[in-house]
Each structure stands twice: as structure tokens, then as C-alpha cells.
Motif scaffolding. Structure first.
Motif, PDB file in Angstrom:
ATOM      1  N   SER A  41       0.853  -1.174   0.211  1.00 22.68           N
ATOM      2  CA  SER A  41      -0.109   0.022  -0.093  1.00 22.68           C
ATOM      3  C   SER A  41       0.942   1.156   0.076  1.00 22.68           C
ATOM      4  CB  SER A  41      -0.734   0.031   1.365  1.00 22.68           C
ATOM      5  OG  SER A  41      -1.861  -0.862   1.214  1.00 22.68           O
ATOM      6  N   LYS A  90     -10.810  13.754  -3.276  1.00 15.87           N
ATOM      7  CA  LYS A  90      -9.956  12.995  -3.941  1.00 15.87           C
ATOM      8  C   LYS A  90      -9.346  11.584  -3.206  1.00 15.87           C
ATOM      9  CE  LYS A  90      -9.621  15.648  -7.817  1.00 15.87           C
ATOM     10  NZ  LYS A  90     -10.152  14.980  -8.847  1.00 15.87           N
ATOM     11  N   TYR A  92      -7.454  11.223  -0.555  1.00 10.42           N
ATOM     12  CA  TYR A  92      -6.045  11.276  -0.184  1.00 10.42           C
ATOM     13  C   TYR A  92      -5.771  10.629   1.238  1.00 10.42           C
ATOM     14  CZ  TYR A  92      -4.378  14.065  -4.188  1.00 10.42           C
ATOM     15  OH  TYR A  92      -4.082  14.444  -5.588  1.00 10.42           O
ATOM     16  N   SER A 324      -3.001  15.060  -9.048  1.00  3.69           N
ATOM     17  CA  SER A 324      -3.908  14.021  -8.898  1.00  3.69           C
ATOM     18  C   SER A 324      -4.109  12.789  -9.913  1.00  3.69           C
ATOM     19  CB  SER A 324      -5.311  14.295  -8.232  1.00  3.69           C
ATOM     20  OG  SER A 324      -6.065  13.400  -7.816  1.00  3.69           O
ATOM     21  N   SER A 325      -4.307  13.295 -11.349  1.00  2.00           N
ATOM     22  CA  SER A 325      -4.822  12.412 -12.369  1.00  2.00           C
ATOM     23  C   SER A 325      -3.645  11.422 -12.608  1.00  2.00           C
ATOM     24  CB  SER A 325      -5.003  13.346 -13.446  1.00  2.00           C
ATOM     25  OG  SER A 325      -3.905  13.832 -13.799  1.00  2.00           O
ATOM     26  N   ARG A 328      -2.315   7.522  -9.724  1.00  2.00           N
ATOM     27  CA  ARG A 328      -2.503   6.084  -9.453  1.00  2.00           C
ATOM     28  C   ARG A 328      -2.012   5.198 -10.710  1.00  2.00           C
ATOM     29  NH1 ARG A 328      -7.298   3.335  -7.962  1.00  2.00           N
ATOM     30  NH2 ARG A 328      -8.387   5.163  -7.586  1.00  2.00           N
ATOM     31  N   VAL A 331       1.609   4.816  -9.463  1.00  6.41           N
ATOM     32  CA  VAL A 331       1.886   3.835  -8.234  1.00  6.41           C
ATOM     33  C   VAL A 331       1.729   2.403  -8.830  1.00  6.41           C
ATOM     34  CG1 VAL A 331       0.758   3.065  -6.430  1.00  6.41           C
ATOM     35  CG2 VAL A 331       1.314   5.473  -6.543  1.00  6.41           C
ATOM     36  N   GLU A 332       0.783   2.201  -9.751  1.00  6.48           N
ATOM     37  CA  GLU A 332       0.667   0.925 -10.266  1.00  6.48           C
ATOM     38  C   GLU A 332       1.879   0.399 -11.116  1.00  6.48           C
ATOM     39  OE1 GLU A 332      -3.391   1.051 -12.017  1.00  6.48           O
ATOM     40  OE2 GLU A 332      -4.506   1.121 -10.148  1.00  6.48           O
ATOM     41  N   LYS A 337      -0.318  -0.314  -4.574  1.00  6.82           N
ATOM     42  CA  LYS A 337      -1.666  -0.089  -4.765  1.00  6.82           C
ATOM     43  C   LYS A 337      -1.667   1.354  -3.851  1.00  6.82           C
ATOM     44  CE  LYS A 337      -3.376  -3.202  -1.230  1.00  6.82           C
ATOM     45  NZ  LYS A 337      -4.308  -4.243  -1.031  1.00  6.82           N
ATOM     46  N   LEU A 338      -2.768   2.083  -4.578  1.00  5.34           N
ATOM     47  CA  LEU A 338      -2.949   3.277  -3.392  1.00  5.34           C
ATOM     48  C   LEU A 338      -4.022   2.814  -2.600  1.00  5.34           C
ATOM     49  CD1 LEU A 338      -3.402   6.356  -6.121  1.00  5.34           C
ATOM     50  CD2 LEU A 338      -1.592   5.874  -4.271  1.00  5.34           C
ATOM     51  N   LEU A 340      -6.627   4.612  -0.869  1.00  2.00           N
ATOM     52  CA  LEU A 340      -7.320   5.842  -0.692  1.00  2.00           C
ATOM     53  C   LEU A 340      -8.451   5.869   0.372  1.00  2.00           C
ATOM     54  CD1 LEU A 340      -8.287   5.971  -4.543  1.00  2.00           C
ATOM     55  CD2 LEU A 340      -6.762   7.317  -3.477  1.00  2.00           C
TER      56      LEU A 340
END
Length: 355
Positions: A41, A90, A92, A324-325, A328, A331-332, A337-338, A340
């Protein structure tokens, strides 16, 4: 319970200096330990740099008090609260309130009011980290009562001699005061974060090993550290000829993250923006080998260029939505994985408070 590992100063110095196959093996080992201890994570902290007004005059910092070429700014309360709401919406999970250092009564009271407003407007859904420098214990307690629960205060270097190469030797810049503040934060019940700069003029691998051992000795909960990057409008810029090449500073920064993950397996480690200033995939490389926290910048873009602690800071022209866009996907891309909507508190904090 996860326990801290034991390495001596010389072992750590060898790890930090690693190159070639030794570097690769170190990163592979820290990546395995990361997955075994804290999983895959990644937690997000929306970074709000709400003011670049500072009373300190640190020799390395672009927003130092005597830099007359920086345009000073201070976000109003509504802009800060709106940024916090953006972070909440979002997913966070947490925010970081960061600013140049002040300790006057008006500033202290304002932070308390802001914490209460953010807590009320978000219905207590956001974790809140403060990065507001040295304060007295009474101020730390007050801000915690108002809703902050994590605090980031970098000791910057464990070597007192190096510290005074980076700071004036006066009442506002005192090495022992910095360490006393870290102890006060622990006593107030914060999750305590700290960090250092990597590749300073005159810094050795044994200095960096001492930095990691001090983090272990202080029993801290989270770390944000990255390569030293110079700023042209600072006194320390005059010593740039003494610096390691930026790619070596980057490599050593990854080694520091990896070594710290092995030394203190259950702490939170941030992937610093300074890594991205050297390598466009710098933060992602840090996530792959030991970091588990990202701090996307959600400061209004009109103000970002005026909060430059070092030259060529990335993302100063992007808006909060731009940052923000792509998170993800990035990270992937490195097999993480985020997480959230989660605060992402330090496992180490809870482990040490069970003892």
C-alpha cells in the motif's frame, strides 16, 4: 511485533555507499522487506504549502529570510480549507500543512483555528500532519488538541559541525533545540517524522550512517529525506563544486531509503519530490524499494513557484488536478496500490506505544 534491526555504523556506511551489484542487491532486499512488513500500500498526503514567510535564515534554503528575490505569499484561511476539502474528495486520506517557520502568537493561534476548521469541514475524515518547524511544547500540545496528530521536523544532519555549516550560529538556529523539539513532539503524543539531506558539501557516508542511527535512537515513526539540491540564491550555493554529481546523490538517496527500511522495517518513508527533480521516475523508484508515502502538491499553482527550497523543483506549473490524475498510474506502474481514504498511520507508532 516487528522489531528494529541492528547494524553498526560501518555496515550502514557500506550499504549507503553501495554501487553496482551491491547497490542492486541492497535494493532488492529492501523491496522484499517492505512487502513483508508493511505490504504494497501507498498512502497519500496532500501537501499544502500555505506560506513562504520565514524567520529562519538557513544557508541552503530558497525561502530563507534574507532572500529578497523571492515573492512572499500567504494563503488565506478559505484557500487552505478548500485545498483540504479537495484532498478529502480525491481520497487522499491525509494532508500536510507546511510553511516557512514562524512562532509568533498570531501564527500559533491561526494554525489552531485552521486545524479546528479543517476538522469540522471534513467531519474528522482527514489525517493532518504539520511541518511548521521548531515550536515550544505548549504550542505542540495546543495544535495536537486542535486536531493535528503527525508532525514532521527534519534534524537535517546528525553532525553538529555540518549543521552549523548549513545554519547561522545564533538564537534562531540551534542544534540542540532541534533535538529537544523532536523529544517534545514525542512527549506530546505525535507520530513524529524527521529527515536529512543527502549529499551535502563535506558530508561522508559515515555521517549518513550516523543520521540513520540517530533516527533509530530517537525511535521516530516516519521519515522524509532526499538528495540535497542547491539553490542559486543561497550562501551554500558557493560550495557547489564540492558536491557529488546529482546522479550519485540520487543513487545514495535510494541506498539511504533501502538501508533505513532494513534498519526500521515498520516506519513510514516518504518518496521525496527532490528525487523527481533528478529523475522523472525518482519517486516511483523509491516506492519500489522501500518508500510507502507520496505527498502530491495541492498548493494553488499560482503560489507554487514561490515555494522553492531548491532550484528546478518539479510540478511548479501544474495544478492540483494535474498531480492527482497521474498518481494512480505511476503507483501501479511499480507494483504498488493506492490506499485511498486511509490515514496511513505509522505501524511503528502503534508498535512502540504498545510496549
Amino acid at each position: 511485533m516487528i522489531t528494529q534491526s541492528r547494524f553498526d555504523r560501518h555496515e550502514l556506511a557500506r550499504m549507503i555507499a553501495a554501487q553496482g551489484d551491491d547497490h542492486r542487491l541492497l535494493l532488492e532486499q529492501s523491496a522484499r522487506v517492505t512487502l513483508q512488513t508493511i505490504g504494497d500500500s501507498v498512502w497519500l498526503r496532500g501537501l499544502i504549502e500555505f506560506s513562504n514567510i520565514c524567520i529562519k535564515n538557513c544557508y541552503y534554503c530558497g525561502i530563507r529570510r534574507d532572500n529578497r528575490l523571492t515573492s512572499r505569499y500567504e494563503l488565506d484561511d478559505d484557500a487552505i480549507v478548500q485545498a483540504a476539502l479537495f484532498a478529502r474528495d480525491k481520497g487522499y486520506g491525509s494532508i500536510v500543512l507546511q510553511a516557512g517557520e514562524r512562532n509568533d502568537a498570531a501564527f500559533v493561534d491561526r494554525i489552531g483555528r485552521l486545524l479546528c476548521q479543517i476538522h469540522e469541514k471534513t467531519h474528522g475524515e482527514l489525517g493532518i500532519t504539520l511541518s511548521l518547524g521548531e515550536q515550544d511544547a505548549q504550542t505542540y500540545r495546543y495544535w495536537k488538541q486542535c486536531g493535528a496528530h503527525r508532525y514532521l521536523l527534519r534534524f537535517e544532519t546528525s553532525c553538529e559541525q555540518l549543521y552549523y555549516q548549513m545554519h547561522p550560529h545564533d538564537h534562531r538556529h540551534d542544534y540542540q533545540t532541534r533535538l529537544q523539539c523532536l523529544q517534545a513532539l514525542k512527549s506530546c503524543g505525535y507520530q513524529v517524522g524527521t529527515g536529512v539531506m543527502i549529499g551535502l558539501p563535506g558530508q561522508s557516508f559515515h555521517h549518513l550512517a550516523d543520521d540513520l542511527l540517530m533516527m533509530q535512537q530517537l525511535d521516530i515513526d516516519m521519515v522524509g529525506m532526499g538528495p540535497y539540491l542547491e539553490h542559486q540564491q543561497t550562501p551554500l550555493y558557493q560550495r557547489r563544486h564540492e558536491l557529488w554529481p546529482v546522479q550519485r546523490r540520487f543513487q545514495v538517496a535510494l541506498n539511504m531509503i533501502a538501508a533505513l527500511r532494513l534498519l526500521m522495517p515498520d516506519i513510514n518513508i516518504a518518496a521525496s519530490t527532490a528525487l523527481q527533480a533528478i529523475d522523472p521516475m525518482g519517486r516511483e523508484k523509491a516506492l519500489r524499494i522501500g518508500a510507502n508515502v507520496l505527498m502530491p502538491n495541492i498548493t494553488p499553482s499560482v503560489n507554487r513557484r514561490n515555494y522553492q527550497l531548491y532550484d528546478n523543483k518539479p510540478c511548479v506549473d501544474e495544478g492540483a488536478d494535474d498531480c492527482s490524475s497521474c498518481i494512480r498510474l505511476r503507483v501501479e506502474m511499480v507494483g504498488r496500490k493506492l490506499a485511498l481514504g486511509e490515514w496511513g498511520d505509522s505501524q511503528h507508532f502503534f508498535n512502540r506505544n504498545k510496549q
